[in-house]
Design a protein around this motif. Sequence first.
Motif, PDB file in Angstrom:
ATOM      1  N   ASP A 262       0.589  -0.974  -0.112  1.00 19.52           N
ATOM      2  CA  ASP A 262       0.009   0.006   0.142  1.00 19.52           C
ATOM      3  C   ASP A 262       1.109   1.210  -0.155  1.00 19.52           C
ATOM      4  O   ASP A 262       0.327   2.390  -0.117  1.00 19.52           O
ATOM      5  CB  ASP A 262      -0.777   0.266   1.301  1.00 19.52           C
ATOM      6  CG  ASP A 262      -2.143  -1.043   1.439  1.00 19.52           C
ATOM      7  OD1 ASP A 262      -2.216  -1.781   0.078  1.00 19.52           O
ATOM      8  OD2 ASP A 262      -2.077  -1.424   1.995  1.00 19.52           O
ATOM      9  N   GLY A 263       2.335   1.224   0.162  1.00 16.76           N
ATOM     10  CA  GLY A 263       2.770   2.099  -0.418  1.00 16.76           C
ATOM     11  C   GLY A 263       4.129   2.500   1.800  1.00 16.76           C
ATOM     12  O   GLY A 263       2.826   2.327   1.768  1.00 16.76           O
ATOM     13  N   ARG A 264       4.407   3.283   1.389  1.00 18.19           N
ATOM     14  CA  ARG A 264       5.284   3.739   2.323  1.00 18.19           C
ATOM     15  C   ARG A 264       4.687   4.288   4.112  1.00 18.19           C
ATOM     16  O   ARG A 264       4.076   3.567   4.143  1.00 18.19           O
ATOM     17  CB  ARG A 264       6.649   4.393   2.086  1.00 18.19           C
ATOM     18  CG  ARG A 264       7.279   4.556   3.668  1.00 18.19           C
ATOM     19  CD  ARG A 264       9.232   4.801   3.372  1.00 18.19           C
ATOM     20  NE  ARG A 264       9.613   3.717   2.219  1.00 18.19           N
ATOM     21  CZ  ARG A 264      11.291   4.905   1.873  1.00 18.19           C
ATOM     22  NH1 ARG A 264      11.625   5.711   2.424  1.00 18.19           N
ATOM     23  NH2 ARG A 264      11.721   3.234   1.154  1.00 18.19           N
ATOM     24  N   SER A 265       3.739   5.665   3.291  1.00 18.72           N
ATOM     25  CA  SER A 265       2.957   6.302   3.938  1.00 18.72           C
ATOM     26  C   SER A 265       1.252   5.398   5.042  1.00 18.72           C
ATOM     27  O   SER A 265       1.410   5.632   6.045  1.00 18.72           O
ATOM     28  CB  SER A 265       2.616   7.650   3.767  1.00 18.72           C
ATOM     29  OG  SER A 265       2.404   8.603   4.671  1.00 18.72           O
ATOM     30  N   ARG A 266       1.179   4.854   3.589  1.00 23.63           N
ATOM     31  CA  ARG A 266       0.024   4.230   4.077  1.00 23.63           C
ATOM     32  C   ARG A 266       0.353   2.529   4.791  1.00 23.63           C
ATOM     33  O   ARG A 266      -0.172   2.524   5.890  1.00 23.63           O
ATOM     34  CB  ARG A 266      -0.913   4.079   2.756  1.00 23.63           C
ATOM     35  CG  ARG A 266      -2.241   3.538   3.488  1.00 23.63           C
ATOM     36  CD  ARG A 266      -3.794   2.851   1.862  1.00 23.63           C
ATOM     37  NE  ARG A 266      -4.371   2.393   2.171  1.00 23.63           N
ATOM     38  CZ  ARG A 266      -5.374   2.887   2.101  1.00 23.63           C
ATOM     39  NH1 ARG A 266      -5.381   3.947   2.272  1.00 23.63           N
ATOM     40  NH2 ARG A 266      -6.713   2.459   2.696  1.00 23.63           N
ATOM     41  N   GLY A 267       1.255   2.292   4.601  1.00 27.68           N
ATOM     42  CA  GLY A 267       1.682   1.072   4.967  1.00 27.68           C
ATOM     43  C   GLY A 267       1.791   1.428   6.295  1.00 27.68           C
ATOM     44  O   GLY A 267       1.808   0.682   7.658  1.00 27.68           O
ATOM     45  N   LEU A 268       2.747   2.436   6.511  1.00 32.98           N
ATOM     46  CA  LEU A 268       3.184   2.663   8.131  1.00 32.98           C
ATOM     47  C   LEU A 268       1.631   2.677   8.982  1.00 32.98           C
ATOM     48  O   LEU A 268       2.116   2.300  10.137  1.00 32.98           O
ATOM     49  CB  LEU A 268       4.215   4.575   7.708  1.00 32.98           C
ATOM     50  CG  LEU A 268       4.840   4.292   9.449  1.00 32.98           C
ATOM     51  CD1 LEU A 268       5.781   3.358   9.808  1.00 32.98           C
ATOM     52  CD2 LEU A 268       5.225   5.680   9.115  1.00 32.98           C
ATOM     53  N   ALA A 269       0.839   3.475   8.438  1.00 31.19           N
ATOM     54  CA  ALA A 269      -0.102   3.882   9.654  1.00 31.19           C
ATOM     55  C   ALA A 269      -0.921   2.401   9.364  1.00 31.19           C
ATOM     56  O   ALA A 269      -1.728   2.724  10.397  1.00 31.19           O
ATOM     57  CB  ALA A 269      -0.994   4.625   8.487  1.00 31.19           C
ATOM     58  N   GLU A 270      -0.983   1.756   8.310  1.00 29.72           N
ATOM     59  CA  GLU A 270      -1.760   0.618   8.226  1.00 29.72           C
ATOM     60  C   GLU A 270      -1.394  -0.282   9.646  1.00 29.72           C
ATOM     61  O   GLU A 270      -2.252  -1.000  10.211  1.00 29.72           O
ATOM     62  CB  GLU A 270      -2.110  -0.014   7.467  1.00 29.72           C
ATOM     63  CG  GLU A 270      -2.887   0.459   6.176  1.00 29.72           C
ATOM     64  CD  GLU A 270      -2.977  -0.068   5.098  1.00 29.72           C
ATOM     65  OE1 GLU A 270      -3.176   0.161   4.378  1.00 29.72           O
ATOM     66  OE2 GLU A 270      -1.720  -0.837   4.597  1.00 29.72           O
ATOM     67  N   PHE A 271       0.267  -0.711   9.514  1.00 31.48           N
ATOM     68  CA  PHE A 271       0.475  -1.153  11.205  1.00 31.48           C
ATOM     69  C   PHE A 271       0.637  -0.505  12.456  1.00 31.48           C
ATOM     70  O   PHE A 271       0.385  -1.298  12.995  1.00 31.48           O
ATOM     71  CB  PHE A 271       2.218  -0.805  10.599  1.00 31.48           C
ATOM     72  CG  PHE A 271       3.264  -1.677  11.976  1.00 31.48           C
ATOM     73  CD1 PHE A 271       3.066  -2.939  11.821  1.00 31.48           C
ATOM     74  CD2 PHE A 271       3.709  -0.468  12.627  1.00 31.48           C
ATOM     75  CE1 PHE A 271       3.649  -3.906  12.513  1.00 31.48           C
ATOM     76  CE2 PHE A 271       3.928  -1.972  14.105  1.00 31.48           C
ATOM     77  CZ  PHE A 271       4.754  -3.225  13.762  1.00 31.48           C
ATOM     78  N   ASP A 272       0.658   1.022  12.784  1.00 33.22           N
ATOM     79  CA  ASP A 272       0.070   1.596  13.523  1.00 33.22           C
ATOM     80  C   ASP A 272      -1.114   1.478  14.281  1.00 33.22           C
ATOM     81  O   ASP A 272      -1.594   0.492  15.096  1.00 33.22           O
ATOM     82  CB  ASP A 272       0.292   2.737  13.676  1.00 33.22           C
ATOM     83  CG  ASP A 272       0.450   3.013  14.989  1.00 33.22           C
ATOM     84  OD1 ASP A 272       1.142   2.613  15.508  1.00 33.22           O
ATOM     85  OD2 ASP A 272       0.582   4.473  15.223  1.00 33.22           O
ATOM     86  N   GLN A 273      -2.055   1.410  13.697  1.00 29.24           N
ATOM     87  CA  GLN A 273      -3.413   0.705  13.807  1.00 29.24           C
ATOM     88  C   GLN A 273      -3.367  -0.582  13.098  1.00 29.24           C
ATOM     89  O   GLN A 273      -4.628  -0.686  14.832  1.00 29.24           O
ATOM     90  CB  GLN A 273      -4.463   1.501  12.624  1.00 29.24           C
ATOM     91  CG  GLN A 273      -4.822   2.486  12.442  1.00 29.24           C
ATOM     92  CD  GLN A 273      -5.645   3.542  11.029  1.00 29.24           C
ATOM     93  OE1 GLN A 273      -6.189   2.241  10.163  1.00 29.24           O
ATOM     94  NE2 GLN A 273      -6.064   4.236  11.416  1.00 29.24           N
ATOM     95  N   LEU A 274      -3.118  -1.624  13.134  1.00 26.93           N
ATOM     96  CA  LEU A 274      -3.090  -2.946  13.523  1.00 26.93           C
ATOM     97  C   LEU A 274      -3.027  -3.396  14.828  1.00 26.93           C
ATOM     98  O   LEU A 274      -3.453  -4.048  15.478  1.00 26.93           O
ATOM     99  CB  LEU A 274      -2.923  -3.713  12.278  1.00 26.93           C
ATOM    100  CG  LEU A 274      -3.467  -3.501  11.069  1.00 26.93           C
ATOM    101  CD1 LEU A 274      -2.866  -4.176   9.908  1.00 26.93           C
ATOM    102  CD2 LEU A 274      -5.539  -4.062  11.006  1.00 26.93           C
ATOM    103  N   PHE A 275      -1.428  -3.129  14.373  1.00 24.20           N
ATOM    104  CA  PHE A 275      -0.153  -3.847  15.678  1.00 24.20           C
ATOM    105  C   PHE A 275      -0.282  -1.887  17.017  1.00 24.20           C
ATOM    106  O   PHE A 275       0.946  -1.940  17.208  1.00 24.20           O
ATOM    107  CB  PHE A 275       0.523  -4.154  14.971  1.00 24.20           C
ATOM    108  CG  PHE A 275       0.710  -5.107  14.841  1.00 24.20           C
ATOM    109  CD1 PHE A 275       0.109  -6.205  14.690  1.00 24.20           C
ATOM    110  CD2 PHE A 275       0.632  -5.016  13.084  1.00 24.20           C
ATOM    111  CE1 PHE A 275      -0.013  -7.035  13.814  1.00 24.20           C
ATOM    112  CE2 PHE A 275       0.531  -6.106  12.305  1.00 24.20           C
ATOM    113  CZ  PHE A 275       0.552  -7.052  12.763  1.00 24.20           C
TER     114      PHE A 275
END
Length: 875
Positions: A262-275
């Motif tokens: 999903d791209g660096r910025s979106r993937g970073l935000a997704e990780f923080d939301q999931l974990f």
Amino acid sequence: MKRPALAATGLAVALVAIPTTTSSAGPSTDSPPSEHLAARTVLPPGESGFFSSAAQAKYEADGDPSDFGPHVDDQRGIYWSNRSKDAGFATPQGTAATPSAGVRIYRDAAGVPLVYGNNGYDVWYGAGYAAATDRLFEIDAIRRTAQGTLAELTGPGGVPADLQERTLTYTKGEYDRMLARLSSRGQTAIRAYAAGVEQRITEARSDPSLLPAEYQVLQTTPADWSVEDTMAAGVFITRDVAAQGGLEMANVASLRELQKRDGRSRGLAEFDQLFPDDNPNALVTVTGRRFSNTTPRHLSAAQRLTDFRHAAAYARRVPLSLANGAGTGAAPAPKTGATTGGPVAHAAAVRHAVRRLEQWRHGLHGGSFAYAVSGRRTATGHAMLVSNPQLDYSYPSLLWELEVHGGGYDARGVGVPGIPTVGIGHTADVAWGLTTGYSKTIDSYIETTRPNPKSGKPAQYRHRGRWVDESCRTATIHYRQSVNGVPVGPPSFSHDYRICRTVHGPIVATTRDGRHARSVDYAQWMHDVDTVEGILRWDRAKSLADVAAGVRHVAWNENIVAADSHGNIGYWHPGRYLRRAAGVDQRFPLDGRGAQDPRGFLPYREMPHVVNPAAGFVANWNTKPAHGWVDGDLSGSNTRPGGPANRVRVIRGLLTSAHHLTLQGLMRVDTRIGESDMRAPAYLPAMLRLRGAGGLSAMERHVIRLLAHWDGRAYAPGGRGGSSPWGTAAADVTDGPAATAFAAWRDAILKRLFHRLPADILARLNTIPVESHQYDVTPLDNLALRVLRPGWAGLPAPTLVTGHRTPLAVLRATLRRAVVELRHRYGASVSHWRRPHAISHLSSLTGVVGPQTTEPFVDRGSWVQHVAFTRGRRR
């Protein structure tokens, strides 16, 4: 998989049954002290783990576990019918076994050894002897696993795991130094216990009738037992049950996967939301007071986000190959000694036993719940305590019950065979329980490495601006030859391995180019054995203050809940906690070059604890200890990270409404806990928001009415007759329509919200990896509840993953889907909506020798202790 029968091969009938007696003294003159409590326990399936060959042959003919003796299976029926046995100090009856002068071992009606000694040495000598009498093969399996010598039983396939243990633990010299640092009382207990175990092993080797049948299946005998073996057993259990961390590479992999997709910025935000590593609305054990394991202690949201971004940026550069290496059990098995050839006697049975032993060593885990209530909530006005350690069910249990008297010790409870303590139990005036803490006490460091410029010298790592030689040694691992997968002969083969450390700890993985390595820093390094000092203090405790004094000495991360005969109750979250450098995010590995090295350890006063809480009770089920304490380890889908949906909510709800508890009533509370679906209290308020909503079908409205009247139990109550306490065979037990409908709706919610997640990430968030919590809340449930109950859930909805769906829209769509699936699977009649109930499998260590059976799953301890004090102030 059906296990191979020994009787069919002729092996079982060739073995000899063990005698049940040893030399004995005259009639008892021993007696326990008066105690100010009543106690009841149950240890399924039973106290004994000795399986004789004659009993094995009979069992294979009739399938009756009682063939193995009176105490192998006598507590299984008690446990599954929600009963218990008296567990106050027992008055010795009859004559005592006397393995040594000054040692007297009696047995109570459940086969529990009552060990009396003239002094502390005699007490623990007797305990070691009794443990080896009851659990010789189990105690040997623990020792071999702990010392990295299991391949001497199982052959070359066991070498990688042995290498992992050798890498992560200690040399003989280091064990000697740890022993020398203990008090004389601690040293005495360890030395005496080892001597008692060794005496029983010596007897068994000289008399084949005393050997458990497992040794004859594997065609070997137990090796001598040493002081180092006793210490190694303690380190092994501490590391596998009471320590957490070192698995940051899983987070690195998940972050990389999300960013790649999903791209660096979106993937970073997704990780923080999931974990997430914290939730302000998480259920905690200590309320009304904050404790912190971050640096600085009070981090702003902005600073936490900055630290996360920096740590994630560093994680992007970490080689993923460092997830696995020789120190994680990923080394290849040696090929030397593995051959093909002619048929080996009893090959199928032996191969099965080897496979089960190698699986067992990886299956140990923590769990457990415990709670204490003050006199304000009991009928007597005195405190009560419940302990339910959850280490799965097996023949025999990993826990072993004992009672000890002498040398200042008066205690009864359970320990792990091989370790000289009553780890959980009671004295005359104090009772305590333990639960795994799950705080992060192991950190991974990424080392910058290079070959040493000096020929023949160890590789080097960069630390604080200079190149430092790794500290290396050679470990020789012995193993047996394997013919067609069957270990044969003595352990005459060996392989040498180079094991290295940095200033941070053992190196567990190295990149192929030699430029990076991963080491692991154990907060309790070289202090694991200190824990015995604290527990031995509990075994002599007369008040809650004595418990607190012992807590100061333990190095492991096991929560302790305790109560005393003076009316006090308390909770502690002890251990050695690193004071990490500022800027560290515990979810990711650290830079090993020095800037992120720890700054010492948290002092005792900063560890979460509470005494005599205002609520009148304290409860923990591996729960987040306190607000402000971040969840650095995210590896366990059925543990923390903490959220408002948590299995302890069931206990808290029952205790909050309790005001006249009795000793008998504690079993009713335990039964309700064990039969509950832990997810129901969090989901039902959201689901029931559809009551009265328009646009629902008649069947959908019926489901909502069904759930509105559901008591939250995860099985259908039914008759109690028949051979099983549940009235039928375990495989035929079903959950009722409400529980079945609830589970289908919950599953539909998760599928709708998270169907876009990669399969491996979904598995991390929603897999229950062990049988002890089969109806448990997972992190994915807490994520879903952030959509369904956004104010209650504590954190914003993870919209990057779920989209901007409204709670009611999600509930309507998923209820509709759940009803379609229920009708398709079970039919149109709601009364037929009955899914199979979860099952607990009880088997032996080898899966070949000993009983095996199944029982309906209940979420309770693999040992249960209820204690009601008979005096003490109402607090």
